[in-house]
Design a protein around this motif. Structure first.
Motif, mmCIF file in Angstrom:
data_model
loop_
_atom_site.group_PDB
_atom_site.id
_atom_site.type_symbol
_atom_site.label_atom_id
_atom_site.label_comp_id
_atom_site.label_asym_id
_atom_site.label_seq_id
_atom_site.Cartn_x
_atom_site.Cartn_y
_atom_site.Cartn_z
ATOM 1 N N ILE A 213 0.828 -1.214 0.000
ATOM 2 C CA ILE A 213 0.000 0.000 0.000
ATOM 3 C C ILE A 213 0.861 1.263 0.000
ATOM 4 O O ILE A 213 0.406 2.343 0.338
ATOM 5 C CB ILE A 213 -0.975 0.010 1.200
ATOM 6 N N GLY A 214 2.109 1.088 -0.380
ATOM 7 C CA GLY A 214 2.959 2.242 -0.621
ATOM 8 C C GLY A 214 3.623 2.875 0.577
ATOM 9 O O GLY A 214 4.119 3.998 0.489
ATOM 10 N N ILE A 215 3.659 2.183 1.714
ATOM 11 C CA ILE A 215 4.357 2.726 2.889
ATOM 12 C C ILE A 215 5.811 2.270 2.837
ATOM 13 O O ILE A 215 6.092 1.070 2.842
ATOM 14 C CB ILE A 215 3.690 2.268 4.193
ATOM 15 N N GLY A 216 6.728 3.234 2.787
ATOM 16 C CA GLY A 216 8.137 2.897 2.645
ATOM 17 C C GLY A 216 9.001 3.228 3.838
ATOM 18 O O GLY A 216 10.223 3.061 3.788
ATOM 19 N N LEU A 217 8.381 3.689 4.941
ATOM 20 C CA LEU A 217 9.143 4.048 6.136
ATOM 21 C C LEU A 217 8.613 3.300 7.351
ATOM 22 O O LEU A 217 7.394 3.088 7.476
ATOM 23 C CB LEU A 217 9.054 5.551 6.397
ATOM 24 N N VAL A 218 9.509 2.893 8.230
ATOM 25 C CA VAL A 218 9.126 2.235 9.475
ATOM 26 C C VAL A 218 9.913 2.855 10.618
ATOM 27 O O VAL A 218 10.938 3.518 10.398
ATOM 28 C CB VAL A 218 9.386 0.709 9.429
ATOM 29 N N MET A 219 9.452 2.621 11.836
ATOM 30 C CA MET A 219 10.108 3.197 13.009
ATOM 31 C C MET A 219 10.360 2.108 14.043
ATOM 32 O O MET A 219 9.493 1.253 14.291
ATOM 33 C CB MET A 219 9.237 4.303 13.610
ATOM 34 N N VAL A 220 11.528 2.132 14.644
ATOM 35 C CA VAL A 220 11.926 1.151 15.653
ATOM 36 C C VAL A 220 11.458 1.623 17.026
ATOM 37 O O VAL A 220 11.556 2.815 17.351
ATOM 38 C CB VAL A 220 13.456 0.955 15.649
ATOM 39 N N SER A 221 10.965 0.695 17.819
ATOM 40 C CA SER A 221 10.482 1.042 19.163
ATOM 41 C C SER A 221 11.638 1.368 20.099
ATOM 42 O O SER A 221 12.808 1.143 19.775
ATOM 43 C CB SER A 221 9.693 -0.137 19.741
ATOM 44 N N ALA A 301 4.828 0.986 11.262
ATOM 45 C CA ALA A 301 4.786 1.873 10.095
ATOM 46 C C ALA A 301 5.012 3.306 10.551
ATOM 47 O O ALA A 301 4.499 3.731 11.594
ATOM 48 C CB ALA A 301 3.433 1.746 9.405
ATOM 49 N N TYR A 302 5.798 4.050 9.778
ATOM 50 C CA TYR A 302 6.008 5.458 10.075
ATOM 51 C C TYR A 302 5.216 6.276 9.058
ATOM 52 O O TYR A 302 5.453 6.189 7.846
ATOM 53 C CB TYR A 302 7.490 5.833 10.007
ATOM 54 N N LEU A 303 4.263 7.077 9.556
ATOM 55 C CA LEU A 303 3.421 7.921 8.713
ATOM 56 C C LEU A 303 3.846 9.365 8.909
ATOM 57 O O LEU A 303 3.627 9.944 9.985
ATOM 58 C CB LEU A 303 1.947 7.740 9.092
ATOM 59 N N PRO A 304 4.501 9.953 7.917
ATOM 60 C CA PRO A 304 5.007 11.337 8.065
ATOM 61 C C PRO A 304 3.901 12.304 8.475
ATOM 62 O O PRO A 304 2.820 12.321 7.897
ATOM 63 C CB PRO A 304 5.536 11.660 6.662
ATOM 64 N N GLY A 305 4.185 13.089 9.509
ATOM 65 C CA GLY A 305 3.221 14.065 9.997
ATOM 66 C C GLY A 305 2.207 13.499 10.963
ATOM 67 O O GLY A 305 1.453 14.243 11.595
ATOM 68 N N VAL A 306 2.160 12.179 11.106
ATOM 69 C CA VAL A 306 1.195 11.519 11.995
ATOM 70 C C VAL A 306 1.907 10.776 13.120
ATOM 71 O O VAL A 306 1.578 10.922 14.298
ATOM 72 C CB VAL A 306 0.293 10.545 11.203
ATOM 73 N N SER A 307 2.896 9.958 12.760
ATOM 74 C CA SER A 307 3.613 9.156 13.762
ATOM 75 C C SER A 307 4.472 10.040 14.649
ATOM 76 O O SER A 307 4.987 11.081 14.211
ATOM 77 C CB SER A 307 4.494 8.112 13.072
ATOM 78 N N THR A 308 4.625 9.628 15.891
ATOM 79 C CA THR A 308 5.495 10.331 16.843
ATOM 80 C C THR A 308 6.546 9.376 17.380
ATOM 81 O O THR A 308 6.362 8.154 17.364
ATOM 82 C CB THR A 308 4.682 10.897 18.027
ATOM 83 N N ARG A 309 7.624 9.923 17.846
ATOM 84 C CA ARG A 309 8.704 9.107 18.399
ATOM 85 C C ARG A 309 8.217 8.337 19.619
ATOM 86 O O ARG A 309 7.446 8.864 20.428
ATOM 87 C CB ARG A 309 9.880 9.989 18.809
ATOM 88 N N PRO A 310 8.645 7.088 19.796
ATOM 89 C CA PRO A 310 8.192 6.305 20.946
ATOM 90 C C PRO A 310 8.763 6.844 22.240
ATOM 91 O O PRO A 310 9.877 7.395 22.253
ATOM 92 C CB PRO A 310 8.732 4.899 20.646
#
Length: 386
Positions: A213-221, A301-310
């Protein structure tokens, strides 16, 4: 719902139990083969003549283990891959892209599962190749080794054989070296390999679903009690297919444009692009040690402008070294359980059992002193990874 290696640990447990049972069976067969006719003056001659019988018995165990493991690994990989995919659905379910993902075909990616199964087969091939030779070699050494001490009268044949058998049980069937150059015994090596490959299956199921679905960024906990290998990646954003190394990119804002209110003819323009600082690629992070066996980190998943740092997880009073002390205590418990399985008589069995209980008491005390630690009985069984 983020994905982590721990998500597939219970799936790997079935395979781990197969190796635990096999190692215990091999030790018991070896002990019984040595104990038979041990009071006979022709004991060494009889033992050497019976090597063919022992070899056949060990090959039966090895062949049954490989047959059972092949099916169990495949089931574990399919289950882990599906769990990773379902984690992506749960993580994004409230968004339009999440509903799109739910509507897609959810069968596991057959090429991905086949690739991981082939990797597991290749990693464990040395295990089956070495089992018979290792057991027969130690049998020969035990039969010929104690003769000098027995002739000198310093110990009985039973005592000499038990001592040699204890040494074998202490180290297990050794000789397996991983890609990092660490040596492993048979069961620990195979258990480590299957846990690693099921963890990879869960992560790949997750990132495959995101890529669709086109998500190319992820974030580590941010995980408590992290090891030095993972510390540099905590809370960082990674690319799924990008170039390695730190970089700054301009990404499209993930939030949908605001819907028009009643009486207004125009929608607000979409949000401005978001500047994202990327620490590297997921492939790079994994190659550097992220998601190693027993890793506590997860991936979202990392959503630019939506996701925040853990948020950071402080662990006052408990350190990474305390977790390594727990691993060491687990190794002592497993060692004495192997000694117990290799006992040739009740006296040796009880003596080994006393040490099992001693180290279990040490474990209870250690965990009680560190509330952030949790005891894992599965890791105290014969064959658990180190």
């Amino acid at each position: 719902m983020p994905v982590s290696p721990a998500m597939a640990e219970d799936l790997a447990a079935e395979v781990a139990r197969l190796y635990e049972d096999a190692e215990a069976a091999l030790l018991e067969r070896l002990a019984k083969a040595l104990e038979a006719d041990i009071e006979s003056p022709r004991w060494a001659e009889l033992k050497l003549a019976a090597i063919g019988n022992l070899r056949a018995a060990v090959e039966d165990v090895a062949n049954a283990l490989q047959q059972d493991t092949d099916g169990a690994v495949r089931r574990a990989l399919v289950g882990a891959y599906n769990r990773g995919r379902q984690a992506a659905v749960a993580e994004l379910g409230a968004l339009d892209i999440g509903r799109e993902l739910v509507a897609r075909e959810t069968l596991p990616n057959a090429p991905a599962v086949d690739r991981l199964a082939a990797s597991m087969t290749e990693d464990t091939r040395p295990v089956y190749a070495r089992i018979t030779r290792a057991v027969v070699d130690v049998y020969r050494r035990i039969v010929s080794g104690p003769a000098g001490n027995v002739l000198l009268g310093t110990m009985t044949r039973r005592q000499a054989s038990q001592r040699a058998l204890n040494q074998f049980a202490q180290r297990g069937i050794t000789g397996f070296v991983d890609r990092s150059g660490r040596g492993w015994d048979m069961a620990s090596y195979a258990e480590m390999a299957v846990r690693s490959v099921t963890a990879r299956a869960a992560v790949e199921g997750h990132i495959d679903a995101l890529a669709e679905i086109g998500i190319g960024l992820v974030m580590v906990s941010d995980a408590p009690l992290e090891c030095p290998l993972c510390a540099r990646w905590e809370g960082e954003v990674l690319t799924l297919n990008g170039t390695p190394g730190p970089q700054t990119i301009l990404a499209k804002h993930a939030a949908p444009p605001e819907q028009p209110r009643r009486g207004l003819l125009r929608r607000r323009p979409p949000a401005s692009p978001v500047v994202v600082h990327v620490a590297g690629s997921l492939i790079e992070a994994r190659a550097a040690g992220l998601f190693h066996p027993n890793c506590r980190h997860s991936l979202a998943a990392y959503l630019p402008g939506v996701s925040t740092r853990p948020p950071h997880h402080p662990t006052p009073g408990t350190t990474y070294e305390d977790t390594q002390r727990q691993r060491a205590i687990e190794r002592h418990i497993r060692t004495w359980k192997r000694r117990q399985a290799a006992a040739m008589d009740e006296h040796a069995r009880r003596a080994a059992g006393a040490y099992v209980r001693k180290w279990q008491a040490v474990m209870r005390k250690h965990v009680a002193a560190h509330p952030d630690l949790r005891r894992k009985p599965a890791r105290e069984q014969i064959g658990a990874a180190r």
